[in-house]
Design a protein around this motif. Structure first.
Motif, PDB file in Angstrom:
ATOM      1  N   LYS B 118     -29.126 -26.398  10.051  1.00 49.57           N
ATOM      2  CA  LYS B 118     -28.157 -25.307   9.887  1.00 49.57           C
ATOM      3  C   LYS B 118     -28.720 -24.349   8.854  1.00 49.57           C
ATOM      4  O   LYS B 118     -28.835 -24.712   7.673  1.00 49.57           O
ATOM      5  N   ASN B 121     -26.690 -18.997   4.866  1.00 52.89           N
ATOM      6  CA  ASN B 121     -26.003 -17.754   5.241  1.00 52.89           C
ATOM      7  C   ASN B 121     -26.064 -16.737   4.114  1.00 52.89           C
ATOM      8  O   ASN B 121     -26.124 -17.097   2.929  1.00 52.89           O
ATOM      9  N   LYS B 143     -16.063 -20.368   1.226  1.00 51.97           N
ATOM     10  CA  LYS B 143     -17.162 -20.893   2.035  1.00 51.97           C
ATOM     11  C   LYS B 143     -16.600 -21.399   3.361  1.00 51.97           C
ATOM     12  O   LYS B 143     -15.487 -21.907   3.426  1.00 51.97           O
ATOM     13  N   GLU B 144     -17.393 -21.241   4.391  1.00 51.04           N
ATOM     14  CA  GLU B 144     -16.916 -21.621   5.712  1.00 51.04           C
ATOM     15  C   GLU B 144     -17.180 -23.091   6.019  1.00 51.04           C
ATOM     16  O   GLU B 144     -16.494 -23.704   6.824  1.00 51.04           O
ATOM     17  N   ASN B 145     -18.197 -23.636   5.385  1.00 50.97           N
ATOM     18  CA  ASN B 145     -18.589 -25.014   5.660  1.00 50.97           C
ATOM     19  C   ASN B 145     -18.364 -25.844   4.384  1.00 50.97           C
ATOM     20  O   ASN B 145     -18.836 -25.462   3.319  1.00 50.97           O
ATOM     21  N   ASN B 147     -19.730 -28.348   3.269  1.00 52.18           N
ATOM     22  CA  ASN B 147     -20.976 -28.799   2.641  1.00 52.18           C
ATOM     23  C   ASN B 147     -21.733 -27.671   1.946  1.00 52.18           C
ATOM     24  O   ASN B 147     -22.734 -27.918   1.274  1.00 52.18           O
ATOM     25  N   ASP B 148     -21.290 -26.448   2.159  1.00 48.61           N
ATOM     26  CA  ASP B 148     -22.028 -25.314   1.595  1.00 48.61           C
ATOM     27  C   ASP B 148     -21.962 -25.297   0.072  1.00 48.61           C
ATOM     28  O   ASP B 148     -20.927 -25.617  -0.523  1.00 48.61           O
ATOM     29  N   TRP B 209     -25.453 -19.027   0.874  1.00 49.52           N
ATOM     30  CA  TRP B 209     -24.705 -20.259   1.071  1.00 49.52           C
ATOM     31  C   TRP B 209     -25.619 -21.221   1.823  1.00 49.52           C
ATOM     32  O   TRP B 209     -26.065 -20.909   2.924  1.00 49.52           O
ATOM     33  N   ASP B 211     -26.201 -25.176   3.275  1.00 49.55           N
ATOM     34  CA  ASP B 211     -25.605 -26.472   3.577  1.00 49.55           C
ATOM     35  C   ASP B 211     -26.354 -27.526   2.764  1.00 49.55           C
ATOM     36  O   ASP B 211     -27.541 -27.769   2.997  1.00 49.55           O
ATOM     37  N   CYS B 214     -28.034 -30.273   4.674  1.00 50.03           N
ATOM     38  CA  CYS B 214     -29.158 -29.870   5.516  1.00 50.03           C
ATOM     39  C   CYS B 214     -30.321 -29.335   4.677  1.00 50.03           C
ATOM     40  O   CYS B 214     -31.490 -29.652   4.927  1.00 50.03           O
TER      41      CYS B 214
END
Lengths: 239, 360
Positions: B118, B121, B143-145, B147-148, B209, B211, B214
């Motif tokens: 991933k 961003n 944050k959208e995720n 894990n970010d 941002w 992950d 990842c």
């Protein structure tokens, strides 16, 4: 006015009056909750989907008022209420579930933290309340903008004021284009411990606050009565 | 680096002394042997250790795991580093790159190649301050995720003539989340660079941002500007977000304490401000009508209001009280007073929450 089509407690379609600006909004309205609904029973908290074009997606903590269905005095309390991921979230409290449907009154402001613009419109004014014969105003805060008013009011019923009412408190010089039904908390001099507070629903219309003490408060002595709310101007909020 | 049609180094690759030769097509490229600088800062030592550990880690994984990384690298094609350069990727490089960022984000080394990468961003920004006192980014949003984490590198140009320094930025901080869209880089910057910014200096910030599971840094925002007193986007003076935390209060030996204290006002220059409160006071003593505590002197400078009217709720029996919270700025005392204006007393555990307007 916004329509909330989906919720997680079986509450059907709910409409609320709303005022929105950057980083700030006010919601006005009433939600009826059926505590026997299967969706309500399994819900950890009450969630109502806000419209997709609603500006705020997350707010700091705000509040709402739970008004139960207990007879004479509709006991209730304050609930946590906030916006999270475009949902209006309300704390679930089951204390009064056994008394049937209860109501949640939302006359609250919601803010985004860190918003650095003008949260409250620049125009704001305070006014003075008169003090009628029946009550003595102890503390009062009134803020008025083009779009909404904010009021925090604490007043004492005088010993000479007897009976059930209805009582009317004339509030001089406040906005007359606000028409709402708002929960009013009260307690008495004894300060007795109990679950929740006695609550009555008052009507604010044309600058007058009208309410009852349906249980006849003659024996209560000097009752302390209090309410805090934000109300949007020019619109009838609860029918 | 030189392209050298040298007879001596034809068909030769490897290192001899300080010279390294490698074949590129039909040419031999000579370069001086890379050495890390002699500087020994904590950050450089940590970076070198992290890199060395990660490189060694690739040796220790199984052949099957290695093939997983090689396969993923082959599918990936080219790879963008945080310095903006594009490389063809090998399994080894990918393992080192991913695990280096994972370690920066506080994650353990991953021996197994992830099923997918991933990419990081870009950030969005509403306004930002680069002043000698404050390095603050605002309006970064949520944050959208889950894990970010927000990954931030910075560099300060050493002279006005030093341009295009994006490959000189160094890690300043990793933020698990923003504070309602705000990131205050001031203390992290000072810790990293030692001295505050000066008006007129050129600052480069690279942020994204990423992950954290990842660890794939691919896309990042590049923002740079000259240090100035006003904000970069809107030209505003920096106003801190007025808050009261437990660090601002001392109780002497009072029989109550905060279980939660989340108290913040909207940052504005007016004295009528929205205030959001979410706090719980535990009262170990007898029932009381008020809580009074002292604030440290510097707190009062951030607090503009004098009175606030609100409700409280008893945590056990849900009784609601009408409360006033007020501040005072006396010469030798900065009390914060929480007064109950009803006949109900505060018991063991009282909650205060809501959004209210302060009153002068």
């Amino acid at each position: 006015m916004i329509t909330l089509n989906h919720n997680n407690f079986g509450g059907g379609i709910i409409t609320l009056n709303e005022f929105q600006s950057n980083g700030f909004c006010i919601l006005n309205g009433k939600i009826v909750v059926n505590p026997t609904h299967p969706d309500y029973i399994v819900a950890d908290r009450l969630e109502l989907d806000l419209p997709s074009d609603f500006l705020m997606s997350k707010s700091a903590m705000s509040s709402a008022v739970l008004v139960s269905n207990i007879s004479i005095y509709r006991d209730g309390t304050l609930l946590r209420c906030w916006i999270e991921k475009k949902k209006l979230c309300i704390e679930k409290l089951t204390v009064w579930d056994s008394f049937g449907n209860y109501e949640i009154y939302i006359y609250s402001a919601f803010v985004e933290r860190g918003y650095r613009g003008q949260v409250i419109p620049a125009y704001i004014q305070s006014v003075v309340f008169n003090q009628p014969e029946l009550f003595r105003i102890v503390y009062k805060v009134y803020k008025e903008t083009h779009d909404f008013i904010f009021m925090a009011l604490l007043f004492n019923k005088k010993n000479t004021t007897q009976g059930q009412g209805p009582f009317t408190l004339q509030l001089t010089s406040i906005a007359t284009d606000v028409s709402i039904q708002v929960p009013i908390f009260f307690d008495n001099l004894t300060g007795t411990r109990r679950t929740g507070n006695n609550i009555v629903i008052g009507t604010l219309e044309n600058g007058s606050l009208t309410f009852n003490y349906p249980g006849d408060t003659s024996s209560f002595g000097e009752i302390r009565t209090y309410l805090i709310f934000y109300a949007i101007r020019n619109i009838t909020n609860v029918t | 680096m030189k392209l050298l049609p040298s007879v001596a180094f034809n068909d030769f690759s490897g290192s001899a002394g300080n010279v390294t030769a490698r074949k590129t097509g039909d040419r031999t490229v000579l370069s001086t042997r890379t050495k890390h600088s002699k500087k020994k800062t904590i950050y450089q030592a940590a970076t070198r250790c992290r890199f060395a550990d990660t490189v060694r880690g690739y040796v220790d994984i199984t052949e099957e795991q290695r093939q997983g990384w090689i396969s993923l690298a082959n599918n990936l094609g080219s790879y963008h580093t945080s310095t903006g350069k594009e490389y063809s990727m090998t399994g080894h490089n990918l393992f080192v790159a991913i695990n280096t960022y994972r370690k920066i984000c506080g994650k353990p080394q991953s021996d197994i190649a992830p099923l997918e990468l991933k990419p990081s961003n870009y950030i969005r920004l509403d306004d930002w301050w680069l002043t000698p006192e404050h390095i603050v980014l605002t309006g970064l949003g949520e944050k959208e995720n889950p894990n970010d984490v927000l990954y931030v590198e910075m560099y300060v140009a050493q002279s006005p003539a030093e341009n295009d320094c994006w490959d000189k930025t160094v890690l300043v901080a990793i933020f698990p989340d923003t504070d309602w869209g705000d990131i205050d880089l001031t203390s992290a910057f000072l810790e990293r660079f030692g001295t505050p910014l000066k008006i007129g200096q050129k600052v480069y910030i690279k942020a994204c941002w990423v992950d954290s599971e990842c660890g794939y840094v691919k896309y990042y925002s590049l923002i740079g500007h000259i240090v100035q007193e006003l904000s970069i986007e809107h030209g505003e003076i920096y106003l801190p977000r007025p808050k009261i935390t437990t660090a601002d209060l001392y109780n002497y030996n009072r029989p109550f304490r905060f279980e939660r204290l989340d108290f913040e006002m909207s940052p504005t220059s007016t004295n009528i401000v929205m205030t959001s409160i979410d706090m719980i006071i535990i009262n170990d003593g007898s029932d009381t009508q008020n809580f009074i505590m002292e604030m440290y002197p510097n707190t009062i400078d951030r607090i503009l209001w004098a009175n606030l009217w609100l409700f409280s709720r008893d945590a056990a029996d849900y009784q609601v009280c009408f409360i006033s919270i007020s501040t005072n700025n006396l010469e030798n005392s900065k009390p914060l007073s929480i007064l109950n204006n009803t006949f109900i007393k505060f018991h063991n555990r009282t909650e205060f929450f809501g959004t209210y307007i302060t009153s002068e």
